[in-house]
Structure formats: C-alpha cells, structure tokens
Design a protein around this motif. Structure first.
Motif, PDB file in Angstrom:
ATOM      1  N   LEU A   1      54.204  48.137  41.938  1.00 39.20           N
ATOM      2  CA  LEU A   1      53.183  47.445  41.655  1.00 39.20           C
ATOM      3  C   LEU A   1      53.410  46.130  40.628  1.00 39.20           C
ATOM      4  N   ILE A   2      54.857  46.601  40.074  1.00 41.69           N
ATOM      5  CA  ILE A   2      54.437  45.128  39.203  1.00 41.69           C
ATOM      6  C   ILE A   2      55.211  43.306  39.546  1.00 41.69           C
ATOM      7  N   ASP A   3      56.002  44.174  41.219  1.00 36.91           N
ATOM      8  CA  ASP A   3      56.347  42.941  41.791  1.00 36.91           C
ATOM      9  C   ASP A   3      54.993  42.201  42.457  1.00 36.91           C
ATOM     10  N   ASP A   4      54.332  43.393  43.085  1.00 38.63           N
ATOM     11  CA  ASP A   4      52.950  42.654  43.540  1.00 38.63           C
ATOM     12  C   ASP A   4      52.244  42.330  42.660  1.00 38.63           C
ATOM     13  N   VAL A   5      52.108  42.485  41.773  1.00 38.62           N
ATOM     14  CA  VAL A   5      51.068  42.469  40.892  1.00 38.62           C
ATOM     15  C   VAL A   5      51.223  40.988  40.716  1.00 38.62           C
ATOM     16  N   ALA A   6      52.385  40.489  40.448  1.00 37.26           N
ATOM     17  CA  ALA A   6      52.919  39.480  39.686  1.00 37.26           C
ATOM     18  C   ALA A   6      53.107  38.042  40.696  1.00 37.26           C
ATOM     19  N   ARG A   7      53.250  38.742  41.763  1.00 36.97           N
ATOM     20  CA  ARG A   7      53.229  37.979  42.950  1.00 36.97           C
ATOM     21  C   ARG A   7      51.535  37.338  43.363  1.00 36.97           C
ATOM     22  N   LYS A   8      50.753  37.800  43.017  1.00 39.55           N
ATOM     23  CA  LYS A   8      49.426  37.313  43.438  1.00 39.55           C
ATOM     24  C   LYS A   8      48.892  36.277  42.157  1.00 39.55           C
ATOM     25  N   HIS A   9      49.280  37.322  39.996  1.00 40.71           N
ATOM     26  CA  HIS A   9      48.620  36.613  39.571  1.00 40.71           C
ATOM     27  C   HIS A   9      49.469  35.074  39.134  1.00 40.71           C
ATOM     28  N   GLY A  10      47.575  34.833  38.653  1.00 37.11           N
ATOM     29  CA  GLY A  10      48.023  33.012  38.615  1.00 37.11           C
ATOM     30  C   GLY A  10      48.148  32.394  39.598  1.00 37.11           C
ATOM     31  N   HIS A  11      47.985  32.843  41.456  1.00 37.94           N
ATOM     32  CA  HIS A  11      47.453  32.180  42.345  1.00 37.94           C
ATOM     33  C   HIS A  11      45.976  31.319  42.178  1.00 37.94           C
ATOM     34  N   LEU A  12      45.295  32.336  41.478  1.00 36.65           N
ATOM     35  CA  LEU A  12      44.025  31.220  41.377  1.00 36.65           C
ATOM     36  C   LEU A  12      44.069  30.891  40.088  1.00 36.65           C
ATOM     37  N   ARG A  13      43.887  29.322  39.320  1.00 39.98           N
ATOM     38  CA  ARG A  13      43.233  29.222  38.503  1.00 39.98           C
ATOM     39  C   ARG A  13      42.235  28.435  38.287  1.00 39.98           C
ATOM     40  N   ILE A  14      41.555  29.206  37.289  1.00 37.65           N
ATOM     41  CA  ILE A  14      40.802  29.044  36.412  1.00 37.65           C
ATOM     42  C   ILE A  14      40.790  27.679  35.458  1.00 37.65           C
ATOM     43  N   GLY A  15      39.540  26.747  35.384  1.00 34.70           N
ATOM     44  CA  GLY A  15      39.201  26.079  33.785  1.00 34.70           C
ATOM     45  C   GLY A  15      38.346  25.967  33.869  1.00 34.70           C
ATOM     46  N   ALA A  16      37.504  25.044  32.745  1.00 34.04           N
ATOM     47  CA  ALA A  16      36.293  24.464  32.826  1.00 34.04           C
ATOM     48  C   ALA A  16      35.992  23.336  32.558  1.00 34.04           C
ATOM     49  N   ALA A  17      35.098  23.161  33.612  1.00 31.01           N
ATOM     50  CA  ALA A  17      33.835  22.210  34.375  1.00 31.01           C
ATOM     51  C   ALA A  17      32.855  22.230  33.731  1.00 31.01           C
ATOM     52  N   SER A  18      31.835  23.550  34.501  1.00 26.55           N
ATOM     53  CA  SER A  18      31.846  24.156  33.839  1.00 26.55           C
ATOM     54  C   SER A  18      32.684  25.210  33.849  1.00 26.55           C
ATOM     55  N   ALA A  19      33.177  25.763  35.052  1.00 24.03           N
ATOM     56  CA  ALA A  19      34.572  25.999  35.521  1.00 24.03           C
ATOM     57  C   ALA A  19      34.679  25.713  36.880  1.00 24.03           C
ATOM     58  N   TYR A  20      35.761  25.675  36.791  1.00 25.10           N
ATOM     59  CA  TYR A  20      36.208  25.801  38.620  1.00 25.10           C
ATOM     60  C   TYR A  20      37.440  26.951  39.309  1.00 25.10           C
ATOM     61  N   VAL A  21      37.795  26.990  40.249  1.00 29.49           N
ATOM     62  CA  VAL A  21      38.846  27.662  41.037  1.00 29.49           C
ATOM     63  C   VAL A  21      39.576  26.447  41.272  1.00 29.49           C
ATOM     64  N   ARG A  22      40.783  26.825  41.148  1.00 25.35           N
ATOM     65  CA  ARG A  22      42.269  26.190  42.165  1.00 25.35           C
ATOM     66  C   ARG A  22      43.365  26.247  42.644  1.00 25.35           C
TER      67      ARG A  22
END
Length: 924
Positions: free
Chosen positions: A709-730
C-alpha cells in the motif's frame, strides 16, 4: 452571676456588644456581607444584620432543623422562653431527639445574629419574624394561622362577647379582656379537651383538615350546624366574608403543641448503595482520568487549525456542538462538558480576530508537555472551582434564549460549593462505598431547604422541574465520574486528596465521617476538625444555651481547617449557596441506628494556596495508577495497527497522520488507507521514511499488504502536479491526462487541454486537488517554481489568555487577617461611640460627630496635653470617611496633634483641621 451584675441585653446591639472577639469573628465569617464595608461600630453592625437582604441570605444558609427552630420562634410570643420553644419543637410528649438537638440549632441562630437574648427571653430578629411569621399573603411553613388576638382584631365587641359566653366563659367588660380569656381557654389543655368533647359529629373532621395547614377555609352565608358550632365558640374565626381561619392556639392544641408536623433534628444519612474494593475504585477512576485526558486532547487537536466560529452573542452554535459530539463520539451534553472543562482550565478561548473563532491557547502547548497526572490535576482543579455549569447547555434563560456552550449565562455561583459538598459527603462514606444519588440529594435538601424548594412545572410536563441545587448535584456525580474523581460511583483516593481530606485510616480511625463519634479529620493544611454524630463540626464562638432544657452549655470545639479566626471561630462556606457549618459542640442526640454511617464533617472549600497543595497531592497519588506511554504498536495483516495502551507523544502524532483512528478504548485501533498514506506523503515523508518509521515502532514485522500500500501510493503520489493558473494540471504522461478529460466526473472541474502534458481548470487549486483525489488519483500541489508543496497542519493559537474567573455570589468569606482588623476597628468605633462624655450645651445626637470651633478644638486639646485627660474627637480622613475616636493628646505642634489613640491602641498624629470637634470624657 446575679441578674443585676449581668443584665439581659435590651437590643441586638447590646447582645453583640457582650460577645467576645471569637464570637464576632464567627458571625462575620458566616455572614460576610456584614463586613462589606466594615461597620463603624456595633450599633451599625446590628442595624446591617437586621436588613432584609442580609437576613434572607442568612436564612438561606440554615439547615432544616435550624430553620424549623426559627419558624417556631416566629409563631411563639415575643420574647419567648426556652421552655415555650422546646414545647413548640418537641410537643407535649417531649421528643428526646428534638430536645437534644435544639441547643445546637439555637446556638446556630444566635451565632448568626438571628436570635438574641437569654434563654428566658429569646427574641427573633424583627426582619426574620416578618419573613417567617404566617400571613394570608405568605403562609408559614408551619401551617399555623394568626393568633386569637390577631384574628379577632376586626370583630365587633358584641360578637366577641357572644363567643366568650358560648364557650362557657364569663362575660367581660371589654374586648381585650375577652380575647385574653378566650386565649387562656384555648391554651389550657384540659379545658380545651372538655370543650371539644362536646363537639357535634363533623366538627372535629373540619378541624383536622385545617390543623396542619393551610388554616384558611371557605364557608357559606348559612353554614351547617357543625360549622356553626365551631364559629360560635371561636374555634373558627372569620377573616373576610366567606372565609374563616383556625386560630393558632387551637391548632397547637390539636397538634399536641408541635409547630411542625415532622421536626427533622438529624440530617438524613447518606446510605451506600454498593460497596467496591478501594483498589478497584482507584483503578476505574484512573482509567477514566486517562480517557478524560485523551478526550480533551482530541477535542483541541480537532480544533488545532482553528475551531468553530464564535456566535455573535457568544458561544458555540448548536450545529458546531453536534459536530464536536460526533468527533468525540459522545452525546451532546457530554461534549458540552468537555468543551466547558477545557475553557475553564484555560486551554481554550476565542482568538479575538475579526472572524472570531475558538482555538487552543498557548497554555495548551505547555499542558501537553506535562506528565499525565499533572495534566489531570489542572483539569480537576479547574472543574472543582468553576462556576460555569455545562449541564445548563441547551436550556433556556430568563428571556427564553437558548444557552449555548462557551456562551454567557452559564455561571452559577452555587456550583463550586455544591460540587464540594457532594464530594465531601462521598468522602464521609467508607472507602469504596458508592451512595444512592437520591440519598445525596435528600441530604443536600435538608442542609439547604430554602434553596432546595421544588421548581415550577415546565410546560407540557406533569412533574415539577428540579431546583438548581438538585441539578447541580446530579451533574456533579456524573461529571466526577467522567473526570476520574470518582470510580464506579465511589470517591477515589485522588478525589479525597483533591478535597484536602486524607485517605481512610490516615488519622488512625475510620476516616472522615466514620462510625467513631468525634473522629478527627485532617485537611491539607494539617489542621484537624471534630465531627459529632450529626456531622456538625464544632468551632469556638458562642456558648450553647446552657439554660435551655436539654442544653449542656458546652462551648464549641474548634479544629476544622479554616475554623480559626483570630480566636478560633468556626468558618462556614462562602456566600451564595452556602453549605451549613455549625460552630458549636452540642450534646450528642439520640444515637442513630447501627447501620447508619455517621455524616462527614462539612469541610469548607480550601483557600487557593491550600487547593494548590491538595491538587499536587492528588496528582502524586494518581501518577502510579496511570498507564505508562508505550513506544510500539502491533501491525496486523488487515492494514490495521493496534496500540495496546497510550502511546508516546511523537509516535502518536506521526501515527495520527499516517493512519485513521478506527476505534478507541483500552487499546486504540488505527486503519491504514490510501488517503491516510497520501496524507503522510503530503506532509513531506517519503516511502522510505514510512517503512523505517513502522519498522522501528512495530513489535511485529511489517505486513506485506501494508508495504505494498505504501509503495503503491508513493509511486502514484506527485505524478500529477497542480498549480495556480486559476489552476492547472501538469503530467508527463499525456495518456493519463486524456483519461482524466474523458472521465465524466471531471465535468464539474471544467478542464481543457493547453498542451499535451498540461490541462487548465477554472476552479482553484484546492478544489482541483480534492476533485482529482475523489476520482482516485494522487495529485500533488506544486509551487510557482515547480517544487512539490509540503502540507502540514498549521497550529492556530489564541493570544495568551487566562482561565475565566469564577463568579462569586456576594462578598467572599473574610480571612483571619481581615477579621482581626475588622473586629479591632468595630470595637474601636464602638468604644468611641459609647464612651461617657461630659455634658455640654450642644451635645451631638447618637452617632453624630462632635462639633466645635477651631479655637475651641485647639484649646481643649492643649489643655488635655497639660492635664493628661482623654478626649472624644470626630475625625474625617483624606478619603472623606468620618469616624469617632478616643485619644490621649501628647503634644500639639505645627497644626498636628500627636496622641495615643485608644481605639487603635497606638500613637498617631492627626491634622487639627480634620478634627470636626472634641469633647471631654466624663470621669469614671
């Protein structure tokens, strides 16, 4: 001593003047309103003691039997003899228990200046007589009506003569002698029995319905024959058209002389309902104390980033209280108690911002660093002395507004004393004994009958509402159990220490209120008190009524903590809902049944310094009973971790981020979920950090499902990045972005592709984060520079706040220093006011200052310096307060007179321009 050598006092002021300092100290301590401000002399003290507000407050402090004694004096002749009072209380048969307890009750009334005079001329203070005497508007609790003289005051002389003749008496020449003759008939037992023996059938039944009150009844214009027989002989007297009353003398004859149907000379015993092993009680209380600490910590942790908003009128909204109750897994009244407890301890307050919210105070962080026992002591000490009553939350105030938690209107000045008294009654039972709540309530009602009257019925209910003291007592029993002061209904060892009472057997006897009469109690200050078999504590002061039948004349026995003023006078509780403390050792009444335990000594609340010592002692006794914090958990294959006890703070804080609490109790169960693991990663931890943390703190190997569980969540964590445009997904994976755009759940986010690896949204970054996480993704927020933002909880704290001050009811009880100074000032002022003076042409009226011209003042003072005589002067100090003084001038110079002040018992200097006048004292 002869009557001439010691004449009976003619007024309350003279009676007070005959008292010693110990007796005056007992009076001022039991009635602190008399000393605020300090009276100028004993005449002013007597006047103040007879005011309506002060007498009402004093009557509310009386126990049931003392109040019954006062009520009997109110219906007795004024003045009344001790024999007449005994007859009203014990009846013609002479109840031995009542006769034995009467001197104590009378001594209490004398001590509180409600009764004065010797045993053959007992006088109830006029205001008390007006309050307790029967009248049509205010019936007496005795159920008695007016006397024959009072009831016949509006009757015609002819009608009075008809009644006298019909009753078998000789006619008289005037109404006064006729009423006197009728009164003598009604008070003569044999003649009254003979008169009633000839009553027709039904007459005695009418009298029996009126005899115990109310004494008033209705009759028709043409009464029946059995009623006419009573009216013709004055056994019923008319008071208004259609209304008759049973004269007091007739009622007393039918009652066999008793003023009360059921005199209650002895306090009801507090009966144990169950008995447990003391060790089991202490263990249960310690377990609940641990739960209390965890609950308060959980509450403030839930509000760590800023709690609920403060209502405009102050307090917590109903919705927020419900949310808090759900978070604590407790009913709303219990949640309100924990919120109010944290507030009373100074751990919780409003932040004072424009958008005002509740939050933890800086003291909360200090509190967390203390040992558990000390943390509990802070909560218990705050609860014991707080005037806020959480049980009122949800009720209505006088203006029919809802009372909210943390809001205004929850202060009740009686709360601390009722809590203290309930716990003291528990302390009087054997260790491990749990009383029936009703026996506690019955005892409290006996101790404060005027404050314990039944409430008015609530709308829509058949039963009357309980009075405030009864509800406070019930809440005390519940709150003490929640807090760990009691365990399984019995007072714990730390609970006894919190009161300043040693554990059972500490003094070599059965403990406070045990079966041995006169058992010694030692408080936190190490001073002992003596309790007699009625639970009444002796104290020096007023000598018992030696001339009263059944009295022994023994002086009170001092000893209870706080029972000593300047001369050891006894000390009752503070103002408001004061608990009865009698300061006289009375003869022991008839022994109670062997099964009834003796009542505990009614200890007074400790002073702040003594309470601090008692609280520290309670913490020291509790510490060994609390479980030690653990540094490990047990990981299980079902993605849970079991904490077999309380955890060390760093471990508990980290585990609270990494997992969700699934269940609480003796052991806490934590559940690992993708969301909880992501929360730990958002806080800046890596997968390696989490594996290392669990390996160090688990007594079992890390289960494979948890590692996956820890490794799986960590592998996916941060794959998507969200910032302020109003907002964007990278995202570097354009297929993943395509999958998001195709998902119908993303419609509300209004996404559009700007580039193969970038999506733009019209919502803010926080909403976008929550939306994608709800869809099952693990996005991470990033800064303007492209770095991952680490989210940690921001602890919101209020500015430094102090705990709320208890709201007293009236002035607090004076300490020994104030009492000594006040008595000295009163004695001095009385000496100056009563000093014999030489007659002059313009003698001032009683209580007024002497008035002489400046030249006369200077000449008289200079002459007194030469002759060594003493003078009576009037003096006005810099604050404008006027006083009378007796001085012996020593020298006069520079506009000042230096003199020995007899009233202050020291040499003082007075400006001549502040002396209003002088007068020479008469030679002895």
């Amino acid at each position: 001593m002869s009557q001439e050598a010691n004449p009976a006092p003619r007024s309350l002021a003279e009676a007070l003047r005959a008292r010693d300092d110990a007796s005056l100290a007992a009076l001022l301590r039991s009635r602190p309103d008399l000393i605020t401000p300090v009276p100028t002399d004993l005449t002013q003290l007597a006047t103040r003691a007879g005011t309506r507000a002060s007498v009402l407050r004093a009557l509310e402090r009386l126990d049931r039997f003392a109040l019954q004694t006062a009520e009997a004096l109110a219906v007795a002749p004024d003045p009344a003899s001790g024999t007449a009072l005994l007859g009203l209380m014990a009846g013609d048969a002479g109840d031995e228990t009542v006769a034995a307890a009467l001197p104590r009750a009378l001594a209490t009334l004398r001590e509180q200046a409600l009764v004065w005079g010797d045993d053959e001329r007992l006088r109830l203070v006029r205001t008390a007589r007006e309050l307790l005497a029967p009248s049509p508007q205010h019936p007496s609790p005795t159920g008695l009506g007016p006397t024959v003289h009072e009831a016949a005051s509006g009757m015609s002389p002819g009608r009075i003569q008809e009644i006298v003749t019909t009753a078998g008496l000789a006619s008289t020449h005037d109404s006064v002698s006729a009423v006197t003759a009728l009164t003598a008939l009604f008070t003569h037992r044999k003649k009254m029995a003979k008169l009633l023996s000839g009553a027709p059938e039904g007459s005695l039944e009418v009298l029996s319905r009126l005899v115990w009150g109310p004494p008033y009844g209705q009759v028709t214009p043409e009464p029946a024959a059995h009623l006419r027989w009573l009216l013709d002989r004055g056994l019923l007297l008319p008071t208004a058209p259609g209304t008759v009353v049973l004269p007091r003398e007739v009622a007393l004859h039918l009652r066999a002389g008793r003023a009360h149907r059921e005199p209650e000379p002895l306090p009801p015993a507090v009966e144990p309902a169950a008995t447990h092993r003391p060790q089991g009680v202490d263990a249960a209380a310690a377990g609940q104390a641990h739960t209390a600490l965890a609950t308060v910590e959980e509450l403030l942790k839930d509000w760590d980033e800023g709690g609920p908003a403060v209502l405009r009128a102050g307090g917590l909204s109903v919705r927020d209280l419900k949310r808090t109750a759900v978070a604590l897994d407790a009913p709303e009244p219990v949640a309100a108690f924990w919120v109010e407890l944290a507030y009373a301890a100074g751990l919780l307050a409003s932040d004072g911002e424009a958008d005002e919210r509740y939050a933890a105070t800086p003291l909360y962080d200090e509190w967390l660093e203390r040992p558990p026992a000390e943390r509990w002591a802070l909560l218990a000490g705050a609860w014991l002395t707080a005037t806020r009553a959480p049980g009122l939350v949800g009720g209505r105030d006088a203006k029919d507004r809802t009372l909210s938690a943390l809001g205004p209107g929850l202060d009740r000045s009686a709360a601390p004393e009722v809590r203290h008294r309930v716990l003291t009654l528990l302390a009087g039972l054997p260790a491990g004994a749990a009383p029936a709540p009703e026996s506690i309530l019955t005892r409290l009602h006996w101790e404060r009958p005027l404050r314990g009257t039944a409430g008015t019925p609530r709308p829509g209910r058949d039963t009357p509402a309980e009075d405030l003291r009864t509800r406070l007592a019930r809440w005390t029993l519940t709150e003490a159990e929640l807090l760990g002061v009691t365990g399984r209904g019995a007072l714990s060892t730390q609970g006894r220490a919190l009161l300043g009472v040693p554990g059972p057997g500490a003094s070599g006897g059965p403990g406070p209120g045990g079966p041995d009469e006169g058992g010694e109690l030692t408080g936190a200050g190490g001073v002992a008190g003596v309790a007699d078999s009625t639970g009444v504590v002796g104290g020096a002061g007023v000598v018992g009524a030696g001339g009263l039948p059944g009295a022994s004349g023994l002086p009170g026995a001092g000893g209870l903590r706080g029972a000593g003023g300047p001369a050891g006078g006894g000390e009752p509780g503070g103002p408001g809902d004061k608990l009865p403390v009698h300061h006289h050792r009375a003869p022991a009444p008839a022994p109670a049944p062997a099964t009834a335990p003796s009542a505990p000594a009614p200890l007074v609340p400790l002073s702040p310094a003594e309470q601090a010592v008692a609280t520290a002692t309670a913490a020291r006794l509790l510490a060994p009973l609390l479980p030690e914090p653990l540094d490990h958990v047990l990981l299980q294959a079902d993605l849970t971790a079991v904490a077999p006890g309380p955890l060390e703070r760093p471990l508990a804080e980290m585990l609270g981020v990494l997992a969700d609490v699934e269940s609480k109790g003796g052991a806490t169960v934590y559940r690992f979920t993708p969301g909880s693991v992501r929360r730990a990663l958002d806080a800046g931890r890596t997968a390696a950090d989490l594996h290392d943390f669990l390996a160090r703190h688990s007594r079992t190997p890390i289960p494979q499902p948890l590692a996956y569980l820890i490794d799986d969540v960590a592998r996916k964590h941060g794959h998507l990045r969200i910032g302020a445009a109003s907002a964007y997904v990278r995202c570097d994976d354009d297929a993943l972005l395509t999958e998001i755009l195709a998902d119908k759940r993303a419609t509300a986010l209004r996404l559009r592709r700007l580039a193969p690896t970038v999506l733009a949204a019209q919502s803010d970054p926080a909403a976008l984060l929550e939306g994608l996480r709800a869809m099952g993704f693990a996005p991470a927020a990033e800064s303007a520079e492209g770095d991952v933002l680490i989210t940690r909880a921001h602890a919101h704290r209020t500015p430094p706040r102090t705990a709320p001050e208890p709201v007293p009811d009236g002035p607090p009880p004076p300490d020994s220093t104030l009492l000594s100074a006040a008595i000295r000032a009163i004695r001095a002022g009385d000496l100056a006011a009563t000093a014999p003076r030489k007659p002059t042409g313009t003698d001032p009226a009683a209580g007024e200052l002497p008035r002489t011209s400046a030249a006369e003042t200077l000449a008289t003072v200079q002459a007194a310096v030469l002759t060594g005589d003493s003078l009576w002067i009037g003096y006005v100090n810099a604050e404008g307060s006027a006083s009378q003084r007796v001085i012996a001038p020593i020298r006069v110079e520079g506009g000042f007179v230096t003199a020995y002040d007899h009233t202050a018992d020291e040499v003082r200097t007075y400006p001549l321009h502040r002396i209003t006048g002088v007068a020479e004292l008469a030679e002895e």
